[in-house]
Each structure stands twice: as C-alpha cells, then as structure tokens.
Design an enzyme around this catalytic site. Structure first.
Site, PDB file in Angstrom:
ATOM      1  N   TRP A 176      76.487 -17.946 -19.720  1.00  0.00           N
ATOM      2  CA  TRP A 176      76.969 -18.644 -18.528  1.00  0.00           C
ATOM      3  C   TRP A 176      77.919 -19.781 -18.846  1.00  0.00           C
ATOM      4  O   TRP A 176      78.909 -19.994 -18.131  1.00  0.00           O
ATOM      5  CB  TRP A 176      75.799 -19.097 -17.646  1.00  0.00           C
ATOM      6  CG  TRP A 176      75.251 -17.925 -16.900  1.00  0.00           C
ATOM      7  CD1 TRP A 176      74.069 -17.282 -17.119  1.00  0.00           C
ATOM      8  CD2 TRP A 176      75.917 -17.193 -15.855  1.00  0.00           C
ATOM      9  NE1 TRP A 176      73.956 -16.206 -16.266  1.00  0.00           N
ATOM     10  CE2 TRP A 176      75.063 -16.124 -15.482  1.00  0.00           C
ATOM     11  CE3 TRP A 176      77.136 -17.340 -15.195  1.00  0.00           C
ATOM     12  CZ2 TRP A 176      75.411 -15.208 -14.487  1.00  0.00           C
ATOM     13  CZ3 TRP A 176      77.475 -16.434 -14.211  1.00  0.00           C
ATOM     14  CH2 TRP A 176      76.613 -15.377 -13.860  1.00  0.00           C
ATOM     15  N   LYS A 214      67.152 -19.895  -8.419  1.00  0.00           N
ATOM     16  CA  LYS A 214      66.148 -19.850  -9.479  1.00  0.00           C
ATOM     17  C   LYS A 214      64.891 -20.604  -9.026  1.00  0.00           C
ATOM     18  O   LYS A 214      63.843 -20.025  -8.848  1.00  0.00           O
ATOM     19  CB  LYS A 214      66.664 -20.468 -10.778  1.00  0.00           C
ATOM     20  CG  LYS A 214      68.027 -20.020 -11.221  1.00  0.00           C
ATOM     21  CD  LYS A 214      68.134 -18.550 -11.554  1.00  0.00           C
ATOM     22  CE  LYS A 214      69.440 -18.270 -12.297  1.00  0.00           C
ATOM     23  NZ  LYS A 214      69.842 -16.875 -12.253  1.00  0.00           N
ATOM     24  N   ASP A 253      75.589 -28.152 -15.464  1.00  0.00           N
ATOM     25  CA  ASP A 253      75.131 -27.023 -14.658  1.00  0.00           C
ATOM     26  C   ASP A 253      73.636 -26.858 -14.909  1.00  0.00           C
ATOM     27  O   ASP A 253      73.223 -26.422 -15.974  1.00  0.00           O
ATOM     28  CB  ASP A 253      75.895 -25.765 -15.072  1.00  0.00           C
ATOM     29  CG  ASP A 253      75.414 -24.520 -14.333  1.00  0.00           C
ATOM     30  OD1 ASP A 253      74.445 -24.611 -13.540  1.00  0.00           O
ATOM     31  OD2 ASP A 253      76.007 -23.444 -14.558  1.00  0.00           O
TER      32      ASP A 253
END
Lengths: 378, 378
Positions: A106, A213, A189
């Site tokens: 990511w 999440k 992030d």
C-alpha cells in the site's frame, strides 16, 4: 425471517464490525430511533444528521485526546484519494522533496501518486529480514518482511512533509512507534489500524484512515488535520479536493455518505462505552494477535510468520504453510469450518488472518484451535 | 424490538427507498443470504461482490436498453466530482468552449467547476416565466421558473460537449425532451431523475447520477459512458479521476462503497421485477405528480406552483403558500401529521414535495389529502 451469520470474518477488509453495532444498524435501516425514517433516506441537512456529525467529531477527539487545533473530516474516495490530495495540497510547486517510506504494497501505491504531483524521495524500500534492500524501481521483486529501524532512516529536515503507513495490511507489518522528525510535518495513512490503539495523534500534521477495517463500512474516510499546516496549503484545487472547503462545510460540502458515517458513529460509541477507550482496545487487540502468533511460533515451523517478530502486525497476521498445496488445503478446510477471508492478498498469496477491532477474542480462539487441529492432521 | 417508520419521507434527498428493498437490506446487515456474512464486512474482491457488480451492470443495461459500446461505472464523490471530472477529461487544453445550461441551483454548481478547467459558454441562464433572462453573473438574483425552448438555444456545433441537468431539484424544473445536437457529445446530470423514466441513453455520450434520489443511499454515483468518446479524453489525471482507470478495473480500482452498491442492485431488481421497467415507473411517477399538481391547480391560488406548467418536475413538486407564515404553519402541521422533509431548499424556501421512485402513490395521496384539509382550515 432473519438469517444469522455462519462465518467468522477474517477478511483483510472490508472487515468484521461489532455485533452490537450491527444490531443497531439493522434497526436503523427501517427507522432510526427518534426520527422515524430509514437511515438510508435521512437528509444530510437535517438536524439529526448535524448531531451525528457533531457527536462523531466529539468522539474521535475524545478517543484520540485531540487538541482543539485539529480538524476532523469525513471524506469520500478512500485512502487512494488521500494519496493524491496530500501531494496536490503540499507538494505541487515545491522545490524540496517530500520523504516517503516504501514498506509494502500500500505504501507503494502512495509513491506513484506523490511522484505525479511533485518532488519526492523514497527513504526506505524493502526489506528482507536481516538486511535492507537497495532502492530499486522494480517493486514486484522487493521483499517486505521487516520495517526500518531509526538508524536506517535519514530524514530530510527541510522536507515539506514525511509520509508513511503505520500498518501494511498485505504483508502484516506494523510500526510500534511514531516515525520521523517532530520539526517536519508528519503524515500517516492509518487506514488499517486507526482507533485500534492510542496513536499520539498530536504528533502528526495529518492522519487519514478509510473506514473499512476498524471503523465502519467502505465509503467514508476519516481525516485528522492540524490547522496550522493549512497555512502551507496550495489553493488551486476544485472544492472536493480542497481540505479547506471540507473544513468550512463541516464535511457536507456535497452530500456525504450518510449511512457509512452513522455506522462510524456507532463504532466510536462502542469504543467509548463498551470497550472503554483505545488503551483497552489495544490490550484486547494485543491479546488476540498474541494468541495466533503463539500458535505459529509453537508449530515447529509448520506455520511460518511472514513478518519479522519486532514488526508483527496486531491487525493482520500473515503466514505460510510448508507448501502452496498445504495452504490451499488449509483455506478450504477453514472455509468449511466457518472461517472466512483467510486467503492472503492476491499479490503475495499465503494466509492472512485479519483481526480488526470488531473481531472477538472468541473468534480468534476458535481459529487458533482450528490451526492446531489442522497442523496435527497434516 | 423493531421500530417501524412513522414518517412519510418527502425529502429532496437522500430520499425514500422501496419498502421491499429496505427489508432485504435489513437482513443483509446481519448476514447476506448464501454468504453468511454481514454486507458491511464482505470483501469487494470476493466472488459474491463480483457477481453483484456483474448483475448490477446487466440490470442498468437492461433498464436503459444500452448498446454494448457503453460502460457502466460505480464511482464515489457524487455529482460534485463529476462536475470536475468531465471538464478535466474533455475540456482541459481545448480551444473551443463547451456549452452549458444554467437552469437552476445545481447546474449553477456545474458551471463553476467547468470554468476552472477550460473554456465554456453559458447558453442559457434563467429564466422568469414568459421571458428569458439576460445573462449575468449574479446567480442569486436569477429567477428559475421555466426552462428554455429549442428556438432559444444556439448550440455550437464545434463544442467539445454540451452539458445540462435533466431535473433541477431545488426549483422543480424538468426537461421533458432530450436537448442538444446529435453531432456534439451530450452530457447530462440525471442525479435526480435517473431510472425514473426512459431516457434515450444512447443519445448521450455520458450520463451521471448520484444514488440518493431514486437509486439507493448516498455514497455511490452511476456513470454511463460511450466508449468512443474516450478517444478524445485527456490522459493526465490521477487514477481515481480517470474514467479509463475505473473502466479497466471494473469500478474496483480502489475499495468501492460495497454497501451502497448492493442497495442499488436491489433497487434495479425492484425496477425490473416488481415495477416492470422504466415505462411503468414513468407512468407511476406521472400519476403521483399529477395528483399533487391537481391539488395545487384546483386551490384557487392558495397553493402556487413555482414552475411553468410545461416544465414541471415529476420528481420535485415545488410550491408556495400565500405567505411565509402560511408556509411555516403548513410545514409544522405536515410534520405533526407524519409528512417529513417538505421544506423547500434553503436557497429558495417555500415547499417542496420530492416524490422519487421509492415513494408510493399511497403516500402521495395522503399528502394530497392533507393539503386539501389544510387549505380548508386556513
């Protein structure tokens, strides 16, 4: 007739939400208490929704212990949009490069979007357990099995900002400390571990996290932003890409994802009132992860953790079995036994047990038991 | 304990959804049939969600009679993001101006974003009933009570595209025909009337519609795009702002709003299987609107329609009462009687009854009855 879930959800995301939250959501689909309308048909301009936004912001502030000079925003577009909005806002036209870490799948995505907007430098890329990997531009060949130590990182004190990802969901790597310099704006992030533990939010200039999440359903992204940093922001973006527009409009510049925001509100209430705050949540998450890592470590190499011990994620427990055939058999047997979403990310394969806030200790214990039995039979 | 809705929802949006859809959604919050997981925790990379996207695209194609050279996308960011993405893609660097109409509050928003990206021309602005309004740049003073006739519009045959909004929700104005030239790419914001009637989709190069009026909850936007027009598209945008990225990724370039998309699927099933297609939906919507306009027209001026008769919207019935005091009394009495969301948009005041697909004839009849009684007493 109401069905009940017959699968425990270990998906990498969207992930499991607390049962008590789901029950309230279910009721709200038909009629929100005190409103008498379906949550899917309530106006974002209603007094009720203004109260939702107000309480949600208050709850996030309370959970993080956020000082008053921070804004709390609910945006659309996921972390992907933030990958672009941040360099659009603070990197365009800069002569100094922003510092980025490339610690997994990511964060790799975040580099590409930053490069498009202005100068940036990758401080770290990799690495294999035991040694750092030389910087390269062939990401697919890079192993990501550990995170950098402080003495491996040479931060630029003049960088417009430093960006990293606190938890790499694909690889199962998580920083257990705050990175970077206090005199350089720190951007993180936290999509996969926001509100899963205390995070020293006041040391960041910007934190972002999509909801799917630990916070709620896909479709909303929380941004926590220090007011002073806006003084350095460029002012040439359309309104929906400008943090100031969203701040001025209290996150309803255009119609927000009302439903997703309401679910996030319920999750923050759950964290405050049922869990008792982020320190408690962290203790629960630590115990859950420890249970699985223990099974792995005591399996005589049958289960092999993908991540270096010091960098193991509390959110995503990644591991391999002796062969791909073993892994396929494991996944099939797990599905049969009621454990869903255990396949590793398509880019790396293997097994990944994602154990976000909403997944219970009981579910983790059940998986641990299954893993022991499976090992005994194979 | 399950609450039932005790308010009929006439909100301008998010709006009412069909009861049978809400019942299925309610079940899916706990467990989607055949999956055994909450809809809020199902991975967008699952086979199940791939089937959702496939069926949804198929249903939209079927409802619109869409030729195979069209793409169907599910994006985030609402119509607001489309206001920017369209000129970013087809106007940047152009020497010819795109043609825009300014027929109300929402088309006004589209102008601002287009002006930022390239040359554009406002073909029409206004107007008052009976005469066109001279073009001006003081939108707040512009009356919007009728739409232009064909002979009032001078389309540029060399324009990169022509953009308009089919239904103005604030003013209650709706085009009852397709506008523009067939040799200029035609772009239409159908946010508030998409799938409420047949629309000759094959005459448009791009149609977009956020979900929260007729299609589902806020948080997802449908885009219908003719493949050939992509040949003229600029290629310098970040992935999330590039239609081609979303096409290549089948709308899961990044995590999509899974829940909102699932609700839109259920609504398209309802349109196909319960309503029987868009011609039937149009007939139902026409009857609903006629009921309210009849009460207005037969009220001897007590209720005054804001829109010219020929341009009256089937989605948003806007009207005034003899005084602001009457209107306040009307809104309070309506709320008391179980009619919610009837206040006009904050920019214009008055009364607005939004009667989207999901609102039943029975609900409209009830409001019509209330309006007659209220008039008799005041």
């Amino acid at each position: 007739m109401m069905l009940t879930p017959n699968q425990l959800n270990f998906s990498g995301g969207p992930g499991a939400l607390p049962e008590s939250v789901l029950q309230q959501v279910q009721q709200a689909i038909i009629a929100v208490p005190d409103v008498g309308l379906s949550i899917l048909g309530i106006s974002h301009r209603s007094d009720w929704f203004a109260n939702v936004m107000h309480e949600l912001e208050h709850n996030v502030r309370s959970l993080l212990g956020l000082p008053p000079n921070y804004h709390v925003l609910m945006l659309q577009g996921g972390a992907t949009q933030q990958f672009s909005m941040i360099p659009m806002t603070w990197l365009r036209g800069s002569t100094e490069a922003a510092d980025y870490l490339h610690t997994g799948y990511w964060s790799g995505k975040s580099l590409t979007e930053a490069q498009r907007e202005g100068p940036m430098r990758v401080l770290w890329q990799g690495g294999a357990i035991g040694n750092a990997t030389p910087l390269s531009h062939t990401p697919s060949s890079i192993p990501f099995s550990r995170l950098p130590m402080d003495d491996e990182l040479d931060f630029n004190p003049r960088a417009p900002y430093f960006h990293y990802i606190s938890n790499e969901t694909v690889e199962g790597l998580q920083f257990q400390r705050v990175l970077g310099r206090d005199d350089v704006p720190r951007v993180c992030d936290m999509s996969s571990d926001f509100l899963s533990r205390p995070c020293e939010a006041e040391r960041y200039s910007l934190i972002y996290a999509h909801a799917q999440k630990n916070l709620g359903p896909a479709g909303v992204t929380v941004v926590v932003l220090r007011d002073e940093w806006l003084l350095q922001a460029k002012q040439d973006a359309p309104g929906f890409l400008d943090y100031r527009t969203h701040i001025a409009a209290h996150s309803i510049y255009n119609t927000p994802p009302v439903f997703a925001i309401y679910v996030v509100l319920l999750v923050t209430r759950w964290l405050l009132n049922e869990v008792g705050g982020l320190a408690n949540m962290h203790a629960i998450n630590t115990a859950k992860a420890a249970r699985l890592y223990q099974v792995i470590d005591e399996s005589d190499g049958f289960y092999r953790s993908r991540a270096a011990v010091a960098d193991r994620s509390l959110m995503n427990v990644t591991f391999n079995l002796p062969s791909v055939e073993h892994e396929q058999k494991f996944l099939a047997a797990a599905q049969q036994a009621g454990f869903s979403g255990l396949a590793g990310h398509r880019s790396v394969g293997g097994i990944r047990a994602s154990i976000y806030n909403g997944l219970t200790q009981e579910a983790v214990d059940a998986l641990a038991g299954f893993m022991k039995v499976f090992r005994g039979l194979n």
